[in-house]
Design an enzyme around this catalytic site. Structure first.
Site, PDB file in Angstrom:
ATOM      1  N   LYS A  76       0.910  -1.217  -0.059  1.00 34.84           N
ATOM      2  CA  LYS A  76       0.099   0.104  -0.095  1.00 34.84           C
ATOM      3  C   LYS A  76       0.828   1.339   0.102  1.00 34.84           C
ATOM      4  CE  LYS A  76      -3.974   2.214   0.764  1.00 34.84           C
ATOM      5  NZ  LYS A  76      -3.510   3.271  -0.418  1.00 34.84           N
ATOM      6  N   LYS A 112       5.302   2.105  -3.018  1.00 39.02           N
ATOM      7  CA  LYS A 112       5.240   3.495  -3.507  1.00 39.02           C
ATOM      8  C   LYS A 112       5.494   3.713  -4.886  1.00 39.02           C
ATOM      9  CE  LYS A 112       5.200   7.308  -1.125  1.00 39.02           C
ATOM     10  NZ  LYS A 112       4.178   7.656  -0.068  1.00 39.02           N
ATOM     11  N   ASN A 227      -1.055  20.712   2.027  1.00 33.59           N
ATOM     12  CA  ASN A 227      -2.172  20.072   2.641  1.00 33.59           C
ATOM     13  C   ASN A 227      -2.163  19.846   3.974  1.00 33.59           C
ATOM     14  OD1 ASN A 227      -3.378  17.160   3.272  1.00 33.59           O
ATOM     15  ND2 ASN A 227      -4.408  18.002   1.581  1.00 33.59           N
ATOM     16  N   SER A 354      -6.693   5.558   4.394  1.00 32.97           N
ATOM     17  CA  SER A 354      -6.671   4.804   2.995  1.00 32.97           C
ATOM     18  C   SER A 354      -7.382   3.394   3.334  1.00 32.97           C
ATOM     19  CB  SER A 354      -5.354   4.668   2.617  1.00 32.97           C
ATOM     20  OG  SER A 354      -5.253   5.788   1.728  1.00 32.97           O
TER      21      SER A 354
END
Length: 420
Positions: A76, A112, A227, A354
């Site tokens: 992930k 990644k 962000n 996520s």
């Protein structure tokens, strides 16, 4: 580079990550065979992506996807679009994702991806064609039970939507859970956009308790206003803290009485920059050394080093960015009694939400924002406690403790599978 800089500081990001992993495994009692397996990704894919540009020419981009280790579950991790993406950086970031997943106890290994490009100089159509080309290039190695991408630097929910759509054309039966960070209407999760900053906020609250600091009235300095930094500034401001300093790529702002965060958020541009509107700015380096209770590096790597760690004037440092403190910087801060909350713990809110999105996609049942926030808080508080207790019990710094907690799950999975 200062003459005082230690040899460790000259290591690149992959080597310094490997150094700490080796020490973590040794402290946990694992043999060198485990390190030999876990020091590099199990798979590293390099792809070439031809894209038809708006002027009719074809430009060929280079992309990467690293899958660190899938012993504990599918890999992930995000996909970044950046001109300085490199193979070594993608490898190191995939290892950090493994550590994050281990720290918050998710059934994942780390992955990644990245593409060498400058999205700021590309049109909407060119970005869409690049995003779709990347998915076609990596489609055989990814999927909801293999490897699940997500947003990262200069990528967002729109790019995830294009990637999901392209994947759904290749594999119609399992597309929703293939990628996370999607728009809500395409199966995204509430709370995903602010998840990293929310996780950092929870870690700040837990660290403040250990240092007996009240958040209300505490002086906070945040390096970076993208962000994570902007959401964090808002969360801290709303909690009653005084955000006395913020910065972006062009400089920093400081007000000992607290900045007007709502005003700054309202005035910043799409890349999170606001300091160009002011004349009385200070440098990023001066910002890091301001007197405060809590310092949050939320910009780029290697900001606190042997050269300036002695001048850091905070009680707590919480890393929202990847790798903002070098190994020597970590040692100096720890020796000075400053509580350092490392990146692999502090910024794990994003991968946690996520995971929630993936679970919701698999179930076909979606949670409210309150449910997501409650679950995230439970996961992060537990993770902080595990890392803090490991640091206290083993008498090691918080970074090494986090790596020990993070790598242990993978090492156990590797051992139980009989790989080592």
């Amino acid at each position: 580079m200062s003459v005082m800089t230690s040899v460790n500081e000259e290591l690149n990001v992959l080597q310094s990550t490997q150094t700490v992993i080796q020490e973590a495994l040794r402290n946990l009692g694992y043999s060198n065979e485990f390190y030999e397996l876990l020091k590099e990704p199990m798979r590293m894919l390099t792809v070439r992506i031809p894209v038809r540009m708006d002027d009719g020419s074809v430009k060929v981009f280079t992309g990467y996807r690293a899958q660190h280790n899938d012993a504990a579950g599918p890999t992930k991790g995000g996909v970044r679009f950046h001109p300085e993406v490199s193979e070594e950086e993608v490898k190191a970031l995939s290892i950090w994702m493994s550590l994050k997943c281990g720290i918050v106890n998710l059934p994942y290994g780390g992955g990644k991806g990245g593409i060498i490009c400058d999205p700021r100089e590309m049109s909407f159509g060119e970005l869409e064609r690049l995003s779709r080309g990347y998915v076609r290039a990596i489609s055989q190695l990814v999927g909801p039970t293999k490897d699940i991408p997500a947003p990262d630097v200069f990528t967002n929910s729109q790019i995830m939507a294009w990637m999901m759509d392209e994947y759904s054309r290749i594999r119609e039966f399992d597309s929703p859970g293939f990628i996370t960070g999607k728009p809500l209407v395409l199966g995204g999760s509430h709370g995903r956009e602010s998840a990293t900053a929310k996780g950092v906020t929870i870690c700040i609250e837990e660290a403040a308790k250990r240092k007996r600091i009240e958040i209300k009235g505490a002086k906070v300095v945040i390096q970076g206003f993208g962000n994570a930094g902007s959401y964090l500034a808002k969360f801290m401001h709303d909690a009653g803290a005084k955000v006395v300093g913020i910065s972006d790529a062009y400089g920093a702002l400081y007000d000992p009485n607290g900045l007007d965060i709502d005003y700054l958020l309202d005035r910043r541009d799409s890349f999170g920059t606001v300091t160009k509107l002011f004349t009385n700015t200070i440098t990023n380096q001066e910002l890091l050394e301001l007197p405060c209770d809590i310092l949050v590096p939320a910009a780029i790597e290697n900001q606190i080093t042997a050269a300036n760690a002695h001048r850091i004037n905070a009680k707590i440092v919480v890393e929202a960015a990847n790798g903002p403190t070098t190994l020597e910087g970590t040692r100096i801060l720890t020796e000075r009694g400053i509580l350092l909350v490392p990146d692999v713990l502090a910024s794990s809110g994003g991968v946690t939400v996520s995971y929630f999105e993936w679970v919701q996609n698999n179930q076909g049942y979606y949670w409210t924002e309150e449910e997501v926030e409650t679950k995230l808080c439970g996961v992060l508080v537990n993770a902080f406690e595990n890392v803090y207790n490991m640091a206290q019990t083993k008498e090691v710094n918080m970074r090494l403790a986090a790596y020990m907690v993070g790598i242990r799950k993978l090492a156990e999975a590797v051992h139980l599978r009989g790989w080592v």
